[in-house]
Design a protein around this motif. Structure first.
Motif, short mmCIF file in Angstrom:
data_model
loop_
_atom_site.label_atom_id
_atom_site.label_comp_id
_atom_site.label_asym_id
_atom_site.label_seq_id
_atom_site.Cartn_x
_atom_site.Cartn_y
_atom_site.Cartn_z
N UNK A 1 -1.29 -3.88 -52.05
CA UNK A 1 0.03 -3.68 -51.55
C UNK A 1 0.22 -4.05 -50.06
N UNK A 2 1.42 -4.21 -49.67
CA UNK A 2 1.63 -4.41 -48.31
C UNK A 2 2.73 -3.73 -47.63
N UNK A 3 3.01 -3.92 -46.44
CA UNK A 3 4.18 -3.33 -45.56
C UNK A 3 5.35 -3.88 -45.96
N UNK A 4 6.13 -3.32 -46.60
CA UNK A 4 7.50 -4.14 -47.12
C UNK A 4 8.62 -3.91 -46.19
N UNK A 5 8.48 -2.82 -45.29
CA UNK A 5 9.62 -2.53 -44.36
C UNK A 5 9.20 -1.42 -43.34
N UNK A 6 10.04 -0.93 -42.49
CA UNK A 6 9.41 -0.05 -41.76
C UNK A 6 10.46 0.64 -41.01
N UNK A 7 10.42 1.82 -40.44
CA UNK A 7 11.43 2.61 -39.62
C UNK A 7 10.82 3.02 -38.44
N UNK A 8 11.40 2.91 -37.10
CA UNK A 8 11.01 3.45 -36.04
C UNK A 8 11.86 4.90 -35.63
N UNK A 9 11.17 5.69 -35.46
CA UNK A 9 12.11 7.06 -35.21
C UNK A 9 11.50 7.70 -33.78
N UNK A 10 12.51 8.64 -33.46
CA UNK A 10 12.08 9.67 -32.29
C UNK A 10 11.98 11.06 -32.95
N UNK A 11 10.93 11.81 -32.50
CA UNK A 11 10.65 13.04 -33.03
C UNK A 11 10.04 13.83 -31.84
N UNK A 12 10.37 15.10 -31.77
CA UNK A 12 9.66 16.05 -30.86
C UNK A 12 8.08 16.25 -31.16
N UNK A 13 7.84 16.11 -32.37
CA UNK A 13 6.31 16.36 -32.83
C UNK A 13 5.93 15.72 -34.07
N UNK A 14 4.85 15.70 -34.52
CA UNK A 14 4.42 14.97 -35.71
C UNK A 14 4.92 15.68 -36.88
N UNK A 15 5.11 17.13 -36.70
CA UNK A 15 5.72 17.84 -37.93
C UNK A 15 7.10 17.39 -38.20
N UNK A 16 7.94 16.82 -37.03
CA UNK A 16 9.07 16.58 -37.19
C UNK A 16 9.27 15.21 -37.92
N UNK A 17 8.31 14.33 -37.32
CA UNK A 17 8.26 12.97 -37.88
C UNK A 17 7.73 13.12 -39.35
N UNK A 18 6.73 13.89 -39.74
CA UNK A 18 6.56 13.81 -40.98
C UNK A 18 7.49 14.45 -42.13
N UNK A 19 8.63 15.31 -41.53
CA UNK A 19 9.52 15.64 -42.36
C UNK A 19 10.49 14.51 -42.67
N UNK A 20 10.83 13.61 -41.46
CA UNK A 20 11.60 12.43 -41.79
C UNK A 20 10.93 11.40 -42.86
N UNK A 21 9.48 11.35 -42.65
CA UNK A 21 8.64 10.70 -43.50
C UNK A 21 8.91 10.95 -45.00
N UNK A 22 8.72 12.16 -45.35
CA UNK A 22 8.79 13.05 -46.59
C UNK A 22 10.24 12.57 -47.33
#
Length: 113
Positions: free
Chosen positions: A74-95
């Motif tokens: 497998x390979x990285x096919x794309x990506x998104x860079x986000x701003x989040x208050x903390x890891x939990x918020x980043x994980x929710x966007x990732x989910x």
């Protein structure tokens, strides 16, 4: 706010899914939601790993080779860079991104620069 990289992993040598248009529509909807929340920084899709060029320092020289840095299934096919208050918020966007693209997402904080 910290920034996080949401990497989209996709299998090598697979055909696009039959519902690609639906996935892309849902992805744009999610990107719009991230923009409205002030979380979206930027996103991009990548060309196939075979289009990569790898540069490796070798003493005073730099070796140039074609192809991806690492061979894998497998390979990285794309990506998104986000701003989040903390890891939990980043994980929710990732989910949410994982549900939309139906592919694995790696969430990784960017180092403060």
């Amino acid at each position: 706010m910290k920034q996080y990289l949401l990497s989209i992993y996709q299998p090598d040598d697979t055909d696009p899914p039959d519902n690609l248009a639906e996935i892309m529509h849902d992805l744009e909807t999610l990107n719009d939601e991230m923009r409205a929340a002030g979380a979206w920084v930027f996103a991009a899709g990548l060309h196939a790993p075979s289009s990569a060029t790898v540069l490796r320092a070798d003493g005073s020289d730099v070796l140039v080779t074609d192809g991806p840095y690492a061979e894998g299934k497998e390979h990285i096919g794309g990506f998104t860079v986000i701003r989040a208050d903390d890891l939990d918020q980043a994980l929710e966007w990732g989910r949410r991104l994982a549900r939309v693209v139906t592919l694995p997402i790696e969430v990784r904080p960017l180092q403060d620069g």
